[in-house]
Design a protein around this motif. Sequence first.
Motif, PDB file in Angstrom:
ATOM      1  N   TYR A  60       0.843  -1.204   0.000  1.00  0.00           N
ATOM      2  CA  TYR A  60       0.000   0.000   0.000  1.00  0.00           C
ATOM      3  C   TYR A  60       0.876   1.251   0.000  1.00  0.00           C
ATOM      4  CZ  TYR A  60       0.906   1.318   4.881  1.00  0.00           C
ATOM      5  OH  TYR A  60       1.512   1.729   6.055  1.00  0.00           O
ATOM      6  N   ILE A  61       0.336   2.299  -0.580  1.00  0.00           N
ATOM      7  CA  ILE A  61       0.964   3.619  -0.573  1.00  0.00           C
ATOM      8  C   ILE A  61      -0.128   4.635  -0.242  1.00  0.00           C
ATOM      9  CG2 ILE A  61       2.140   5.414  -1.899  1.00  0.00           C
ATOM     10  CD1 ILE A  61       3.364   3.300  -3.635  1.00  0.00           C
ATOM     11  N   THR A  62       0.147   5.487   0.719  1.00  0.00           N
ATOM     12  CA  THR A  62      -0.790   6.539   1.100  1.00  0.00           C
ATOM     13  C   THR A  62      -0.125   7.894   0.899  1.00  0.00           C
ATOM     14  OG1 THR A  62      -1.813   5.122   2.782  1.00  0.00           O
ATOM     15  CG2 THR A  62      -2.212   7.491   2.944  1.00  0.00           C
ATOM     16  N   THR A  63      -0.777   8.780   0.173  1.00  0.00           N
ATOM     17  CA  THR A  63      -0.227  10.122  -0.045  1.00  0.00           C
ATOM     18  C   THR A  63      -0.961  11.129   0.830  1.00  0.00           C
ATOM     19  OG1 THR A  63      -1.742  10.507  -1.899  1.00  0.00           O
ATOM     20  CG2 THR A  63       0.435   9.595  -2.417  1.00  0.00           C
ATOM     21  N   TYR A  64      -0.283  12.205   1.175  1.00  0.00           N
ATOM     22  CA  TYR A  64      -0.846  13.252   2.022  1.00  0.00           C
ATOM     23  C   TYR A  64      -0.705  14.600   1.306  1.00  0.00           C
ATOM     24  CZ  TYR A  64      -0.296   9.613   5.567  1.00  0.00           C
ATOM     25  OH  TYR A  64      -0.366   8.428   6.262  1.00  0.00           O
ATOM     26  N   ASP A  65      -1.674  15.474   1.541  1.00  0.00           N
ATOM     27  CA  ASP A  65      -1.653  16.802   0.935  1.00  0.00           C
ATOM     28  C   ASP A  65      -0.722  17.689   1.758  1.00  0.00           C
ATOM     29  OD1 ASP A  65      -2.084  19.202  -0.312  1.00  0.00           O
ATOM     30  OD2 ASP A  65      -4.276  19.020  -0.371  1.00  0.00           O
ATOM     31  N   TRP A  66       0.565  17.572   1.492  1.00  0.00           N
ATOM     32  CA  TRP A  66       1.566  18.258   2.305  1.00  0.00           C
ATOM     33  C   TRP A  66       1.417  19.783   2.210  1.00  0.00           C
ATOM     34  CZ3 TRP A  66       5.740  21.544   1.310  1.00  0.00           C
ATOM     35  CH2 TRP A  66       6.639  21.703   2.369  1.00  0.00           C
ATOM     36  N   LEU A  67       1.171  20.287   1.030  1.00  0.00           N
ATOM     37  CA  LEU A  67       1.048  21.733   0.863  1.00  0.00           C
ATOM     38  C   LEU A  67      -0.139  22.292   1.648  1.00  0.00           C
ATOM     39  CD1 LEU A  67       1.843  22.175  -2.936  1.00  0.00           C
ATOM     40  CD2 LEU A  67       3.272  22.835  -0.994  1.00  0.00           C
ATOM     41  N   GLU A  68      -1.291  21.625   1.552  1.00  0.00           N
ATOM     42  CA  GLU A  68      -2.466  22.098   2.270  1.00  0.00           C
ATOM     43  C   GLU A  68      -2.279  21.960   3.779  1.00  0.00           C
ATOM     44  OE1 GLU A  68      -6.166  23.600   3.276  1.00  0.00           O
ATOM     45  OE2 GLU A  68      -4.971  23.776   1.436  1.00  0.00           O
ATOM     46  N   ASN A  69      -1.708  20.853   4.202  1.00  0.00           N
ATOM     47  CA  ASN A  69      -1.462  20.671   5.635  1.00  0.00           C
ATOM     48  C   ASN A  69      -0.484  21.716   6.164  1.00  0.00           C
ATOM     49  OD1 ASN A  69      -3.140  18.433   5.623  1.00  0.00           O
ATOM     50  ND2 ASN A  69      -1.471  16.969   5.405  1.00  0.00           N
ATOM     51  N   THR A  70       0.522  22.036   5.371  1.00  0.00           N
ATOM     52  CA  THR A  70       1.484  23.060   5.780  1.00  0.00           C
ATOM     53  C   THR A  70       0.810  24.417   5.875  1.00  0.00           C
ATOM     54  OG1 THR A  70       3.321  21.853   4.752  1.00  0.00           O
ATOM     55  CG2 THR A  70       3.639  24.214   5.157  1.00  0.00           C
ATOM     56  N   ARG A  71      -0.064  24.710   4.902  1.00  0.00           N
ATOM     57  CA  ARG A  71      -0.797  25.989   4.941  1.00  0.00           C
ATOM     58  C   ARG A  71      -1.636  26.101   6.194  1.00  0.00           C
ATOM     59  NH1 ARG A  71      -5.435  28.165   4.337  1.00  0.00           N
ATOM     60  NH2 ARG A  71      -6.472  26.137   4.095  1.00  0.00           N
ATOM     61  N   ARG A  72      -2.315  25.027   6.567  1.00  0.00           N
ATOM     62  CA  ARG A  72      -3.151  25.032   7.772  1.00  0.00           C
ATOM     63  C   ARG A  72      -2.313  25.206   9.036  1.00  0.00           C
ATOM     64  NH1 ARG A  72      -7.603  20.161   6.787  1.00  0.00           N
ATOM     65  NH2 ARG A  72      -8.688  21.155   5.018  1.00  0.00           N
ATOM     66  N   LEU A  84       7.573  25.540  12.496  1.00  0.00           N
ATOM     67  CA  LEU A  84       8.670  24.799  11.872  1.00  0.00           C
ATOM     68  C   LEU A  84       8.818  23.399  12.465  1.00  0.00           C
ATOM     69  CD1 LEU A  84      11.345  27.640  11.573  1.00  0.00           C
ATOM     70  CD2 LEU A  84       9.883  26.699   9.771  1.00  0.00           C
ATOM     71  N   MET A  85       8.642  23.285  13.772  1.00  0.00           N
ATOM     72  CA  MET A  85       8.760  21.984  14.416  1.00  0.00           C
ATOM     73  C   MET A  85       7.668  21.028  13.944  1.00  0.00           C
ATOM     74  SD  MET A  85      11.438  21.880  16.240  1.00  0.00           S
ATOM     75  CE  MET A  85      11.106  20.382  17.163  1.00  0.00           C
ATOM     76  N   ILE A  86       6.453  21.550  13.738  1.00  0.00           N
ATOM     77  CA  ILE A  86       5.344  20.712  13.285  1.00  0.00           C
ATOM     78  C   ILE A  86       5.507  20.355  11.815  1.00  0.00           C
ATOM     79  CG2 ILE A  86       2.843  20.587  12.967  1.00  0.00           C
ATOM     80  CD1 ILE A  86       2.581  22.550  15.323  1.00  0.00           C
ATOM     81  N   ILE A  87       5.857  21.350  11.002  1.00  0.00           N
ATOM     82  CA  ILE A  87       6.027  21.122   9.558  1.00  0.00           C
ATOM     83  C   ILE A  87       7.150  20.124   9.296  1.00  0.00           C
ATOM     84  CG2 ILE A  87       6.714  22.213   7.380  1.00  0.00           C
ATOM     85  CD1 ILE A  87       5.264  24.746   8.357  1.00  0.00           C
ATOM     86  N   LYS A  88       8.171  20.132  10.137  1.00  0.00           N
ATOM     87  CA  LYS A  88       9.315  19.240   9.966  1.00  0.00           C
ATOM     88  C   LYS A  88       8.894  17.771   9.921  1.00  0.00           C
ATOM     89  CE  LYS A  88      11.910  18.517  13.537  1.00  0.00           C
ATOM     90  NZ  LYS A  88      11.815  17.040  13.732  1.00  0.00           N
ATOM     91  N   ASP A  89       7.860  17.434  10.668  1.00  0.00           N
ATOM     92  CA  ASP A  89       7.406  16.040  10.735  1.00  0.00           C
ATOM     93  C   ASP A  89       6.156  15.783   9.892  1.00  0.00           C
ATOM     94  OD1 ASP A  89       9.440  15.252  12.538  1.00  0.00           O
ATOM     95  OD2 ASP A  89       8.317  16.120  14.201  1.00  0.00           O
ATOM     96  N   GLU A  90       5.796  16.736   9.036  1.00  0.00           N
ATOM     97  CA  GLU A  90       4.618  16.560   8.189  1.00  0.00           C
ATOM     98  C   GLU A  90       4.965  15.647   7.016  1.00  0.00           C
ATOM     99  OE1 GLU A  90       0.675  16.919   7.656  1.00  0.00           O
ATOM    100  OE2 GLU A  90       1.816  17.878   9.289  1.00  0.00           O
ATOM    101  N   TRP A  91       4.157  14.614   6.781  1.00  0.00           N
ATOM    102  CA  TRP A  91       4.463  13.587   5.783  1.00  0.00           C
ATOM    103  C   TRP A  91       3.963  13.962   4.396  1.00  0.00           C
ATOM    104  CZ3 TRP A  91       1.748   9.595   9.408  1.00  0.00           C
ATOM    105  CH2 TRP A  91       2.524   9.436  10.559  1.00  0.00           C
ATOM    106  N   LEU A  92       4.682  13.458   3.394  1.00  0.00           N
ATOM    107  CA  LEU A  92       4.261  13.580   1.997  1.00  0.00           C
ATOM    108  C   LEU A  92       3.614  12.285   1.518  1.00  0.00           C
ATOM    109  CD1 LEU A  92       4.188  15.203  -0.646  1.00  0.00           C
ATOM    110  CD2 LEU A  92       6.461  14.273  -1.175  1.00  0.00           C
TER     111      LEU A  92
END
Length: 229
Positions: free
Chosen positions: A58-70, A82-90
Amino acid sequence: MEKNHALAGDYMRRFRISLRLARRNKALCLGAGAGFTLLYYIVLLSAPMIKFQQWPNYITTYDWLENTRRIIASTPSWSDRLMIIKDEWLFEIGYMNYDFGIGISQWSLFVAPAKALEIMIFGTLLGMLVLIIRSIAEASCARRNLWAAKASGGVGAGLVALTSISLSWVVCCATPSWVVGLAMMGLGVSTSLWLEPIGWWLHMAGFGLLLSALYVFAGYLPDIDKTRT
């Protein structure tokens, strides 16, 4: 005061030398960074596949740009952002075990753009160190110190690579962490989790070793235009 000025001047000279060398070999340095990152994630993905004899299913993708914007919109502090974005998955790739209802992720690899960028920067620095070592390889005054540079860069690369692991394993509570790699290599799960808090220090030590090697060995290049690259 004069000593401090001399040290600052020497630091800037070594920095300029390294920067010129990198510019003259820009493609090689960038290629080293990209290649190191690609190879790193290939090795990470291969490790659980070899250990568990399982192909990813399986492969799961995440909306990294939208999550970063939020995150930016909802978090007032830039340091927290920055600390939260650092661990945000693609994206996430792994093996799902369907023996238990809708399925449980048995192991997986997570890719976070911020961490991938950090690994690429480290790979570029490592490429610069290799260039410096190659440039001074024929200098008799530096020949005996080449092993120290290689050892420093190698240990630093090992520490950064180890503490940048983003694997998860159901045995380790399915939380992506660098210590999952230790557990997969055979270290006890409880011992691995106990070591987790020192990961940041080991990570910084790895970068410190590489930067120290770059600083010391840049001093063997008095004139970059006369060195062989």
